[in-house]
Scaffold this active site. Structure first.
Site, PDB file in Angstrom:
ATOM      1  N   ASP A  90     -12.434  19.917  25.784  1.00  0.00           N
ATOM      2  CA  ASP A  90     -12.820  19.007  26.868  1.00  0.00           C
ATOM      3  C   ASP A  90     -13.534  19.727  28.023  1.00  0.00           C
ATOM      4  OD1 ASP A  90     -11.702  16.978  25.408  1.00  0.00           O
ATOM      5  OD2 ASP A  90      -9.862  16.854  26.559  1.00  0.00           O
ATOM      6  N   ARG A 150     -13.166  11.678  13.745  1.00  0.00           N
ATOM      7  CA  ARG A 150     -11.856  11.274  14.248  1.00  0.00           C
ATOM      8  C   ARG A 150     -11.092  10.362  13.269  1.00  0.00           C
ATOM      9  NH1 ARG A 150     -11.981  10.596  20.646  1.00  0.00           N
ATOM     10  NH2 ARG A 150     -10.076  11.800  20.478  1.00  0.00           N
ATOM     11  N   ARG A 193     -14.040   6.389  32.919  1.00  0.00           N
ATOM     12  CA  ARG A 193     -12.866   6.314  32.046  1.00  0.00           C
ATOM     13  C   ARG A 193     -11.860   7.409  32.392  1.00  0.00           C
ATOM     14  NH1 ARG A 193     -14.169   7.387  26.506  1.00  0.00           N
ATOM     15  NH2 ARG A 193     -11.935   7.602  26.586  1.00  0.00           N
ATOM     16  N   LYS A 253      -5.177  12.247  32.851  1.00  0.00           N
ATOM     17  CA  LYS A 253      -5.428  11.071  32.005  1.00  0.00           C
ATOM     18  C   LYS A 253      -4.623  11.145  30.716  1.00  0.00           C
ATOM     19  CE  LYS A 253      -9.270  10.932  29.263  1.00  0.00           C
ATOM     20  NZ  LYS A 253      -9.019  10.611  27.856  1.00  0.00           N
ATOM     21  N   ASN A 254      -4.729  12.286  30.032  1.00  0.00           N
ATOM     22  CA  ASN A 254      -4.130  12.372  28.695  1.00  0.00           C
ATOM     23  C   ASN A 254      -2.612  12.551  28.711  1.00  0.00           C
ATOM     24  OD1 ASN A 254      -6.499  11.793  27.445  1.00  0.00           O
ATOM     25  ND2 ASN A 254      -7.055  13.933  27.056  1.00  0.00           N
ATOM     26  N   CYS A 256     -14.533   7.902  22.688  1.00  0.00           N
ATOM     27  CA  CYS A 256     -15.758   8.695  22.768  1.00  0.00           C
ATOM     28  C   CYS A 256     -16.325   8.975  21.386  1.00  0.00           C
ATOM     29  CB  CYS A 256     -15.469  10.022  23.477  1.00  0.00           C
ATOM     30  SG  CYS A 256     -15.229   9.841  25.239  1.00  0.00           S
TER      31      CYS A 256
HETATM   32  N1  EPU Z   1      -7.348  14.777  12.851  1.00  0.00           N
HETATM   33  C1  EPU Z   1      -7.201  14.592  11.503  1.00  0.00           C
HETATM   34  N2  EPU Z   1      -6.570  13.469  11.069  1.00  0.00           N
HETATM   35  C2  EPU Z   1      -6.061  12.539  11.898  1.00  0.00           C
HETATM   36  C3  EPU Z   1      -6.206  12.737  13.300  1.00  0.00           C
HETATM   37  C4  EPU Z   1      -6.853  13.868  13.738  1.00  0.00           C
HETATM   38  O1  EPU Z   1      -7.644  15.407  10.695  1.00  0.00           O
HETATM   39  O2  EPU Z   1      -5.463  11.573  11.426  1.00  0.00           O
HETATM   40  C5  EPU Z   1      -8.026  15.991  13.345  1.00  0.00           C
HETATM   41  C6  EPU Z   1      -9.401  15.684  13.942  1.00  0.00           C
HETATM   42  O3  EPU Z   1     -10.403  15.608  12.973  1.00  0.00           O
HETATM   43  C7  EPU Z   1      -9.556  16.869  14.884  1.00  0.00           C
HETATM   44  C8  EPU Z   1      -8.131  17.118  15.379  1.00  0.00           C
HETATM   45  O4  EPU Z   1      -7.275  16.548  14.411  1.00  0.00           O
HETATM   46  O5  EPU Z   1      -9.964  18.008  14.176  1.00  0.00           O
HETATM   47  C9  EPU Z   1      -7.833  16.467  16.726  1.00  0.00           C
HETATM   48  O6  EPU Z   1      -8.416  15.171  16.723  1.00  0.00           O
HETATM   49  P1  EPU Z   1      -7.809  13.910  17.407  1.00  0.00           P
HETATM   50  O7  EPU Z   1      -8.831  12.819  17.324  1.00  0.00           O
HETATM   51  O8  EPU Z   1      -6.450  13.624  16.899  1.00  0.00           O
HETATM   52  O9  EPU Z   1      -7.690  14.381  18.873  1.00  0.00           O
HETATM   53  P2  EPU Z   1      -6.650  13.800  19.811  1.00  0.00           P
HETATM   54  O10 EPU Z   1      -5.364  14.492  19.647  1.00  0.00           O
HETATM   55  O11 EPU Z   1      -6.623  12.321  19.663  1.00  0.00           O
HETATM   56  C10 EPU Z   1      -6.652  14.713  22.238  1.00  0.00           C
HETATM   57  C11 EPU Z   1      -7.297  14.218  23.491  1.00  0.00           C
HETATM   58  C12 EPU Z   1      -8.786  14.563  23.460  1.00  0.00           C
HETATM   59  C13 EPU Z   1      -8.922  16.065  23.331  1.00  0.00           C
HETATM   60  C14 EPU Z   1      -8.207  16.529  22.059  1.00  0.00           C
HETATM   61  C15 EPU Z   1      -8.215  18.023  21.883  1.00  0.00           C
HETATM   62  C16 EPU Z   1      -6.016  12.259  24.030  1.00  0.00           C
HETATM   63  C17 EPU Z   1      -5.999  10.783  24.166  1.00  0.00           C
HETATM   64  N3  EPU Z   1      -7.135  12.775  23.593  1.00  0.00           N
HETATM   65  O12 EPU Z   1      -7.321  14.071  21.199  1.00  0.00           O
HETATM   66  O13 EPU Z   1      -9.296  14.156  24.709  1.00  0.00           O
HETATM   67  O14 EPU Z   1     -10.286  16.392  23.239  1.00  0.00           O
HETATM   68  O15 EPU Z   1      -6.820  16.105  22.109  1.00  0.00           O
HETATM   69  O16 EPU Z   1      -7.532  18.638  22.912  1.00  0.00           O
HETATM   70  O17 EPU Z   1      -5.040  12.928  24.354  1.00  0.00           O
HETATM   71  C18 EPU Z   1     -10.880  13.344  26.213  1.00  0.00           C
HETATM   72  O18 EPU Z   1      -9.961  13.239  27.037  1.00  0.00           O
HETATM   73  O19 EPU Z   1     -12.093  13.217  26.533  1.00  0.00           O
HETATM   74  C19 EPU Z   1     -10.552  13.627  24.823  1.00  0.00           C
HETATM   75  C20 EPU Z   1     -11.404  13.408  23.817  1.00  0.00           C
END
Ligand code: EPU
Length: 436
Positions: free
Chosen positions: A312, A126, A406, A26-27, A121
């Site tokens: 995850d 976030r 999802r 997915k990701n 989620c």
């Molecule tokens: N963060 C910040 N500032 C930002 C963005 C993120 O401080 O502007 C921090 C967050 O607070 C957190 C870390 O960075 O500590 C990562 O958070 P983020 O929301 O950016 O995670 P992500 O990169 O969007 C991806 C996967 C997640 C997975 C995480 C960790 C996707 C679409 N999502 O999230 O997947 O848990 O990496 O590996 O690639 C899932 O598939 O269920 C899922 C949640």
């Protein structure tokens, strides 16, 4: 009415056997779909999982003016035209956190992008500060009004160097894609290192991008022209979270489970942890074979950015720890809302004590019993499926369409094929105390 799974558990018996095939990640797929904005011609994407998140991402592109064709199962062609909307359709983008990765390529190509604060989620705060910082460093102006962001880069984006205060997968991908069309060189330090990032860079490089270091903590991108999809086809890598979840299920309930079409090299940390819990895992190039041991041992887990233990897989792993003989600790370091599901596991009979929002103490081995469950998010949703399989009696898991669907393609058919007693049903969502 709620879309539910009705599962009859084995009460801890090791009854599962057979083969389960892993789908595309997915990701990884979601980012490849977003990357089509960087192309001047048609891009072909293969092994795209048929899940509601990828369908929604395609819908978003279509709504903004892209031509998307599903040629056959899992294969899509996408053409993003020269005139394309620069506003992410709020009704769709709000429902999916991953929509944020579209902002990088749209801003780099069209000089403007606007979007709502994305949903997804409910697993923690976030924030978007790293996105805002990055846009500004690349020369764009960001205006935030209520819940909407407007970003403009008159004269185009320019390359910049930035250090991410938190390693974020989507931030790394967004600016890696933005850098492809920016003027000059972009360097992302303390970048996330997840395999999905290296996979995306590998494809973009084949199509004309100049990205180096993807998959390490420093990614450098030399900006250039729009990419071409001629002669190339993207094929999504296997979903390591799905493969890891099946591994955990096998470790709990399988006489012998073959997990095929996966990449064990993406799962080194979970494999190591499961082995130290007493699980026997055989790995081949694209297959893993797992058998449930007669006794599981307690282990302490701490989630970490790749190559550490993935957040995850934290919820499914906690289900496993409820069946280990002794005390284990779970330390969730990435998202503060990602242990909320433990309350429901306790209601099934697990002994879990929350030490603070990030840490839980799990005492095993507990007998789990089936009950009504409300799936709180995608990953905890699958953890509930695993808990329901291990439990004695019947469980009903609500909210399947907005959580589990999802991210996992046709999961009930694949689970049924290895011996799980699972049915999908439409049911009334009763407001019983059990559901709270
Ligand atoms: N963060 C910040 N500032 C930002 C963005 C993120 O401080 O502007 C921090 C967050 O607070 C957190 C870390 O960075 O500590 C990562 O958070 P983020 O929301 O950016 O995670 P992500 O990169 O969007 C991806 C996967 C997640 C997975 C995480 C960790 C996707 C679409 N999502 O999230 O997947 O848990 O990496 O590996 O690639 C899932 O598939 O269920 C899922 C949640």
């Amino acid at each position: 009415m709620s879309n539910t799974f009705v599962i009859k558990g084995f009460g801890g018996e090791h009854n599962l056997r057979g083969t389960v095939r892993v789908t595309g990640a997915k990701n990884a797929a979601l980012k490849a779909i977003a990357a089509t904005v960087l192309f001047r011609d048609v891009v072909t994407l293969a092994n795209i999982p048929e899940i509601s998140d990828t369908l929604r991402m395609f819908d978003l592109l279509k709504d903004m003016g892209a031509d998307v064709v599903n040629t056959k199962n899992g294969i899509y062609t996408v053409l993003v035209p020269h005139s394309f909307a620069t506003e992410l359709t709020p009704g769709i983008a709000k429902r999916m956190r991953a929509s944020i990765v579209l902002t990088g390529p749209i801003l780099a190509r069209y000089g403007k992008v606007s979007f709502p604060h994305p949903g997804g989620c409910v697993i923690g705060a976030r924030p978007l500060d790293l996105f805002v910082d990055g846009f500004e460093k690349m020369g764009a102006r960001v205006t935030i009004k209520d819940d909407s962001y407007v970003v403009e880069a008159k004269g185009g984006l320019r390359g910049a160097e930035f250090f991410l205060k938190n390693q974020s997968v989507t931030v790394t991908e967004t600016f890696m894609m933005a850098g492809v069309l920016a003027k000059g060189t972009t360097t992302i330090k303390n970048a996330a290192m997840e395999p999905e990032i290296a996979d995306l860079a590998h494809f973009l490089n084949k199509c004309g991008a100049k990205i180096s270091g993807a998959g390490t903590s420093t990614v450098t991108i030399k900006g250039g022209k729009l990419l071409t999809g001629k002669g190339h086809r993207y094929k999504t890598i296997p979903d390591r979270i799905e493969a890891g979840s099946f591994l955990i299920l096998g470790a709990l309930a399988a006489r012998e489970l073959h997990i095929t079409n996966c990449d064990p090299l993406h799962l080194e940390s979970p494999i190591e942890i499961l082995r130290s819990a007493g699980v026997t895992i055989e790995t081949k190039k694209t297959e893993m074979i797992v058998r449930a041991p007669s006794r599981l041992l307690p282990v302490d887990i701490k989630t970490h950015e790749y190559p550490g233990f993935p957040t995850d897989l934290q919820a499914p792993m906690t289900v496993l720890l409820t069946q280990a003989d002794g005390e284990s600790t779970v330390f969730e370091t990435i998202f503060e809302g990602r242990l909320n599901y433990t309350e429901a596991l306790s209601a099934m009979g697990a002994s879990i004590t929350m030490m603070d929002p990030h840490r839980a103490l799990v005492r095993g081995k507990s007998k789990l019993h089936g009950r009504k469950l409300m799936s709180p998010d995608l990953r905890a949703g699958l953890a509930f499926v695993i808990a329901a399989i291990v439990a004695k009696g019947e469980s009903v898991i609500h909210n399947v369409d907005t959580t589990i669907d999802r991210g996992y393609e046709d999961v009930e058919h694949r689970l049924r094929a290895i011996g799980v007693d699972i049915e999908r049903a439409q049911m009334m969502l009763e407001e019983s105390p059990e559901n709270k």
